[in-house]
Write a protein that holds these residues in place. Structure first.
Motif, short mmCIF file in Angstrom:
data_model
loop_
_atom_site.label_atom_id
_atom_site.label_comp_id
_atom_site.label_asym_id
_atom_site.label_seq_id
_atom_site.Cartn_x
_atom_site.Cartn_y
_atom_site.Cartn_z
N ASN A 1 58.06 -9.46 36.91
CA ASN A 1 58.05 -8.55 38.06
C ASN A 1 56.91 -8.91 39.01
OD1 ASN A 1 59.06 -6.52 39.59
ND2 ASN A 1 58.60 -4.87 38.15
N ASN A 2 57.02 -10.08 39.63
CA ASN A 2 56.02 -10.54 40.60
C ASN A 2 56.73 -11.35 41.68
OD1 ASN A 2 55.96 -13.54 39.86
ND2 ASN A 2 55.47 -12.60 37.87
N ASP A 3 56.01 -11.62 42.78
CA ASP A 3 56.64 -12.32 43.90
C ASP A 3 56.31 -13.81 43.91
OD1 ASP A 3 53.97 -12.26 44.50
OD2 ASP A 3 54.19 -11.29 46.46
N LYS A 4 55.88 -14.35 42.77
CA LYS A 4 55.55 -15.77 42.69
C LYS A 4 56.78 -16.61 42.31
CE LYS A 4 50.65 -15.19 41.66
NZ LYS A 4 49.53 -15.57 40.78
N ILE A 5 56.66 -17.90 42.53
CA ILE A 5 57.71 -18.83 42.09
C ILE A 5 57.53 -19.04 40.59
CG2 ILE A 5 58.59 -21.18 42.29
CD1 ILE A 5 57.51 -21.03 45.23
#
Length: 491
Positions: A339-343
């Motif tokens: 649940n994060n916005d990283k690749i």
């Protein structure tokens, strides 16, 4: 001296009978009386070589060479150095022997092997050709030449060398198997699939299943391609997890040919296949009573393409997305770890090392990837090799998912949350490809046959790109190429 000779003869006879410990005692008695007895010193070196006590064997053979510069002694020392993986020294030793006897077959053959392992493939080929002239009847020479031709980028010559080996030993199932792999690598499945039926794992799989279900196998027969429209067919796994995931694409085709399809995967894959029926009527697991199911036809899994009469024109059905993950598990993993916005990039560096260790990636090789912007790395490593994650943590805050997996259903659910997977040639890459995920696979120089000759295209999984070693054992070049590929995608 006559008594010494009698004693030596006794030791030699025991040695021939394989009674190595008894022979050693006799040889030691000889050397107490005659410390420079050359035959005894040489036989002690041979005995220690047979016992895989190579350091001791080396001491004895060097002692023999101090007494006499015999070609046989140089040959044995060359073989000892090969076993110790001291290839440069093996080459130097063989050269000394060849100065005495240039036409010695054993030395030409062994120096070729040393050059091959040392990565000097042109020189290896030169000495294999010499050995072949000396012993044109010995299949081991073209058999070894085959891999050298492959390393030199000459796949056609590689296949022809393996054909010569099989012509010299036509009843050898192992040679048929290796010829099939050479043909597969060149995408000649039309000829290769029949030879592939000689593989050892097929025979092992049949024997192991027949032992588990003796009554059923006594009443059933192996499918040979005949009409099975009214038959119940039992397909069982062979080889590794990756092989089973890859060949699962053929189960729907088999289901079209039979009345009922039973399938037994490895226990670790059972839940995944229960979630992905693929035409399977029933999954057979280890906790099912043998009396609770029956069949008329049985099939080892890797025989499916041959029995379904496939070839290079139609082998690669369902290249992407024929497996799906459990949506509930996928969401669970997402909330817990993704649940994060990283690749999100998953990595793995080691598979089953029982037969092949050259696929294992040194975790330090991944280091350049950790500088990619806005990325989060996840370890999918399980079992042996998992301890290497501590080294990776020194470079990036990697999340260890391997310890969360109980079976491949869990792995698939976690994989489905990734943007990319990066790993060696292992079951994880097969699973990623079957899920239709995008991934990058790092291959050793002597890579598996199924990835063919064209590295720009993956016939089995269109979403998986391949990056191959340029030099044996060196992962830096393919990782650099991979870094450039991921940089383009990220940017």
């Amino acid at each position: 001296m006559e008594k010494v000779q009698e004693l030596y003869n006794t030791g030699f006879e025991l040695h021939k009978q394989g009674k190595l410990e008894e022979a050693e005692k006799i040889y030691q008695e000889v050397l107490k009386t005659d410390a420079d007895n050359l035959n005894t010193i040489f036989m002690m070196a041979n005995l220690k070589y047979q016992q895989h006590r190579f350091s001791q064997a080396e001491k004895f053979i060097k002692r023999a060479l101090q007494i006499s510069k015999n070609v046989r002694f140089y040959d044995l020392l060359t073989r000892i150095k090969l076993e110790q993986k001291e290839y440069k020294t093996a080459i130097e030793t063989a050269v000394q022997g060849l100065r005495i006897e240039p036409e010695n077959f054993e030395l030409n053959f062994n120096i070729a092997l040393a050059f091959k392992n040392y990565g000097e493939y042109e020189l290896a080929l030169k000495f294999y050709k010499r050995a072949e002239k000396l012993r044109p009847d010995l299949f081991l020479v073209p058999y070894n030449m085959s891999s050298v031709y492959f390393f030199l980028g000459k796949p056609h010559d590689s296949t022809n060398a393996m054909r010569r080996a099989l012509e010299l030993n036509p009843g050898n199932d192992e040679l048929k198997y290796f010829l099939s792999l050479s043909l597969f690598r060149g995408k000649n499945y039309h000829e290769g699939l029949k030879l592939f039926e000689s593989r050892l794992c097929r025979k092992t799989a049949i024997l192991s299943q027949a032992k588990l279900f003796p009554a059923q196998f006594a009443a059933a027969k192996e499918w040979r391609g005949e009409d099975i429209s009214d038959k119940t067919v039992f397909v069982f796994y062979e080889a590794g997890f990756g092989d089973v995931i890859e060949y699962a694409r053929y189960l729907p085709l088999l289901k079209q040919r039979c009345k009922k399809l039973l399938f037994k995967p490895q226990q670790e894959l059972a839940e995944l296949f229960k979630e992905n029926p693929l035409g399977i009527d029933e999954i057979i697991t280890y906790d099912i009573d043998p009396n609770d199911f029956d069949f008329q036809i049985f099939v080892p899994m890797l025989s499916l393409p041959y029995l379904l009469e496939l070839d290079e024109s139609n082998m690669f059905v369902s290249p992407d997305g024929y497996i799906v993950s459990n949506p509930v598990k996928k969401e669970k993993f997402k909330q817990a770890f993704f649940n994060n916005d990283k690749i999100k990039i998953g990595i793995k560096w080691q598979g089953n090392t029982a037969s092949e260790t050259d696929r294992v990636i040194d975790t330090e090789a991944f280091t350049p990837l950790f500088s990619l912007p806005n990325t989060q790395f996840y370890s999918f490593q399980t079992g042996d090799g998992a301890e290497e994650i501590e080294k990776i943590k020194m470079h990036t805050p990697i999340i260890d998912l391997g310890k969360e997996f109980e079976n491949f259903s869990d792995t698939a659910a976690a994989l489905d949350n990734l943007d990319f997977v990066v790993c060696n040639d292992t079951s994880l890459m097969h699973l990623a490809g079957a899920l239709g995920k995008k991934g990058c696979m790092l291959l050793p120089m002597d890579y598996n046959w199924r990835w063919h000759l064209d590295m720009s295209h993956n016939d089995w999984y269109h979403g998986i790109k391949m990056f191959k070693q340029i030099k044996n054992g060196d992962w830096a070049a393919p990782v650099k190429e991979l870094y450039q590929e991921l940089s383009k995608i990220i940017n």
